[in-house]
Design a protein around this motif. Structure first.
Motif, short mmCIF file in Angstrom:
data_model
loop_
_atom_site.label_atom_id
_atom_site.label_comp_id
_atom_site.label_asym_id
_atom_site.label_seq_id
_atom_site.Cartn_x
_atom_site.Cartn_y
_atom_site.Cartn_z
N VAL A 1 -27.71 -37.77 13.96
CA VAL A 1 -27.85 -39.00 12.00
C VAL A 1 -28.80 -39.30 12.72
CG1 VAL A 1 -26.73 -41.65 12.44
CG2 VAL A 1 -25.11 -39.53 13.13
N ALA A 2 -30.14 -39.41 13.70
CA ALA A 2 -31.36 -39.63 13.68
C ALA A 2 -32.20 -38.89 12.90
CB ALA A 2 -32.16 -40.39 15.28
N ASN A 3 -31.79 -37.94 13.27
CA ASN A 3 -32.29 -36.87 12.52
C ASN A 3 -32.91 -36.84 11.33
OD1 ASN A 3 -34.01 -35.70 14.57
ND2 ASN A 3 -32.87 -34.23 15.30
N LEU A 4 -30.92 -36.97 10.39
CA LEU A 4 -30.49 -37.31 8.83
C LEU A 4 -31.95 -38.13 7.96
CD1 LEU A 4 -26.91 -37.82 8.88
CD2 LEU A 4 -28.26 -35.90 8.41
N ARG A 5 -32.49 -39.12 8.60
CA ARG A 5 -33.90 -39.56 8.41
C ARG A 5 -34.70 -38.54 7.70
NH1 ARG A 5 -37.47 -42.02 12.72
NH2 ARG A 5 -37.37 -40.43 13.24
N ALA A 6 -35.05 -37.36 8.25
CA ALA A 6 -36.18 -37.13 7.76
C ALA A 6 -35.44 -36.47 6.61
CB ALA A 6 -36.05 -35.57 8.37
N GLY B 1 -36.73 -46.25 12.44
CA GLY B 1 -37.93 -45.84 12.13
C GLY B 1 -38.75 -44.98 13.66
N GLU B 2 -40.29 -45.04 13.33
CA GLU B 2 -41.41 -44.04 14.02
C GLU B 2 -41.55 -45.01 15.77
OE1 GLU B 2 -43.96 -42.08 14.33
OE2 GLU B 2 -42.11 -41.36 13.44
N ARG B 3 -41.10 -46.49 15.54
CA ARG B 3 -41.09 -47.25 16.43
C ARG B 3 -40.37 -46.57 17.68
NH1 ARG B 3 -40.69 -53.94 17.09
NH2 ARG B 3 -40.46 -53.29 19.43
#
Ligand code: ASP
Length: 413
Positions: free
Chosen positions: A68-73, A173-175
Motif C-alpha cells: 500500500v505504501a508504495n502505491l503512493r508513487a 509521506g516522507e517523514r
C-alpha cells in the motif's frame, strides 16, 4: 536454472506422493507398512505446513504495508483497490452462477435416499448461526488489537491493520520513510525465508498428497459420485476456462505461460488445502515468475487469500442445492438468489484453511431453511473437494494480480 529444477522437483514430488498413496491404500489401512508410511508422511507434511504458517503472519503484514505504501508513487491507490474489489466480486459471482447452473442442470442428489445418511446426520452437532450472527461475527473479527491478531494468527484482522498502517504511511509521506524502509527490508528477509522453505516443498508436497490419497474412502466417494462430479466439473470449468479466458482477454497471458509461472503455488494449494498456508508461495510465484510488481502483488494476493474464493463460493452453491435435492425441497428462484448472495458472503468470510468452506456452509443452508445437520453428509468427500477448490481459490488470486496490474498500468500510461 535452479528455478526450473525446483519446479521439476515439485512436480515429481506430487507424482511420487500420489503413486505411493495408491500403493499404501492397496496394502490396506491395517498393514504395518501403511501405518508407518502414513506416520512419517504426516510428520513431514505437518512440518511443511507449520513452516509456511510460521512466515505467514509477518509476510502478510509487511507485504501489505509495503504494497500500500508504495502505491503512493503511482498515485494509483484508489484504482488498485477499486479494480481489485470489482475483480473479486465479479469472478466470485461468475463462480456461483456456474455452480447454480450445473446443480440445476444435473440435479445431483435427487435420486439418493436421505435415510442412508441418517446416522451421519444424527451424530452431527450443528452450531446454530444465523445470517445476522455470521455477519456480526465477521465484522467483529475485522478489527482487533493488532498484537493479539498477530499472535493468534488472525489473518483478516492483520490484513485490515496493515492496510490502515499502509494508508497512514502514504498520507504521512516522507517523514516516515525510515519505517517504510524497515518494513521493506523485513519483507525481503521474510521472502528469503520463504525461498528456503520452498526447497523443502517437493518433500512436503509428496507427504501431503500421499496422505490424501491413502486415506480416501473410495466407497463413500462412489455413493456421492454425482455430487462430487458436479462440483469437480464446475470447478474445473471455472479454473480451466473462465479464469484463463479472463486472464487472456485482459492481459494476453496464455494459459500455458500462466501455468509455468503459477504451478508451484497451484500444486502447493492442492497439497495443503489452504490458501493461507499457500500464500507465501503464491506471492513468490506472482512476483518472481509472473512479474507482477510488488506494490500490486503485495496488496492483491494477501487480501485475495482471505477474501477471494471462487472455488469455495461455487462449492457452497452446489452443496446447498445438493442438500435441497436430498431432502426433497425444490428451491425457488428467489431462494436460489439468496443462495447466490450467501454463498458469496460465506466464501468471503471463510478463512483460507482446510475445510473452512464447509463450516461457513451453515450460513447458506440456514438462509433458505435447509437442515444444517446435512453438512455431515458432505464431510467424507470434503477433503478431496477442498483440494480442488483451494487450487481455484489461489488461481483466482494470481489471475487477479495480473489483471489488476494490467488495468493500473493501462491508466498510468
Ligand atoms: N480450503 C479453502 C482455502 O483455503 C477454503 C475452503 O474450505 O473452501 O482456500
Amino acid at each position: 536454472m535452479r528455478q526450473v529444477s525446483l519446479n521439476a522437483q515439485i512436480l515429481l514430488g506430487a507424482v511420487v506422493g500420489i503413486a505411493l498413496g495408491f500403493g499404501f491404500s492397496g496394502l490396506g489401512q491395517t498393514s504395518e507398512i501403511t501405518q508407518t508410511g502414513l506416520y512419517v508422511a504426516k510428520l513431514i507434511g505437518t512440518l511443511f505446513i507449520d513452516l509456511l504458517r510460521m512466515v505467514l503472519i509477518p509476510l502478510v503484514f509487511t507485504s501489505i504495508v509495503v504494497g500500500v505504501a508504495n502505491l503512493r508513487a503511482h498515485r494509483q491507490m484508489n484504482r488498485v483497490w477499486q479494480v481489485t474489489l470489482c475483480y473479486f466480486f465479479a469472478t466470485m459471482a461468475i463462480a456461483v452462477v456456474l455452480g447454480l447452473a450445473a446443480a440445476n442442470l444435473f440435479q445431483p442428489g435427487s435420486g439418493l435416499q436421505i435415510a442412508m445418511f441418517q446416522d451421519a446426520i444424527q451424530g452431527f452437532q450443528a452450531t446454530q448461526m444465523s445470517l445476522g450472527d455470521f455477519f456480526a461475527q465477521f465484522l467483529r473479527s475485522l478489527f482487533q488489537n493488532p498484537i493479539a491478531a498477530l499472535a493468534q494468527g488472525n489473518v483478516l484482522a492483520v490484513v485490515i491493520f496493515a492496510l490502515l498502517l499502509g494508508i497512514a504511511l502514504v498520507i504521512g509521506g516522507e517523514r516516515y520513510r525510515n519505517i517504510l524502509a524497515l518494513m521493506q527490508e523485513f519483507l525481503e528477509l521474510i521472502l528469503m525465508l520463504v525461498g528456503w522453505i520452498m526447497r523443502l516443498a517437493p518433500l512436503g508436497i509428496m507427504a501431503l498428497l500421499l496422505q490424501l490419497v491413502a486415506t480416501q474412502d473410495a466407497q463413500l466417494l462412489s455413493t456421492m459420485i454425482a455430487f462430487v462430479a458436479v462440483v469437480l466439473g464446475a470447478t474445473l470449468v471455472h479454473g480451466l476456462i473462465v479464469l484463463p479466458l479472463i486472464l487472456y482477454l485482459t492481459t494476453g497471458v496464455t494459459p500455458y505461460q500462466f501455468w509455468l509461472g503459477a504451478r508451484e503455488a497451484l500444486i502447493t494449494a492442492v497439497a495443503t488445502s489452504s490458501s493461507a498456508a499457500t500464500l507465501p508461495v503464491t506471492l513468490r510465484c506472482v512476483e518472481q515468475h509472473l512479474h507482477v510488481k510488488r506494490d500490486v502483488a503485495g496488496f492483491v494476493i494477501p487480501v485475495g487469500a482471505t477474501m477471494n474464493m471462487d472455488g469455495t463460493a461455487l462449492y457452497e452453491a452446489v452443496a446447498a442445492l445438493f442438500i435441497a435435492n436430498l431432502v426433497g425441497i425444490e428451491l425457488t428462484f428467489a431462494q436460489q438468489l439468496i443462495v447466490f448472495l450467501t454463498a458469496m458472503l460465506a466464501a468471503i468470510g471463510a478463512p483460507g484453511i482446510p475445510s473452512a468452506g464447509m463450516v461457513t456452509m451453515v450460513v447458506v443452508l440456514q438462509s433458505v431453511g435447509l437442515p444444517v445437520e446435512a453438512i455431515a453428509i458432505l464431510m467424507p468427500v470434503d477433503r478431496l473437494l477442498d483440494t480442488f477448490r483451494t487450487m481455484v481459490n489461489v488461481e483466482g488470486d494470481m489471475v487477479g494480480s495480473l489483471v489488476v496490474q494490467k488495468w493500473v498500468t493501462k491508466s498510468d500510461g
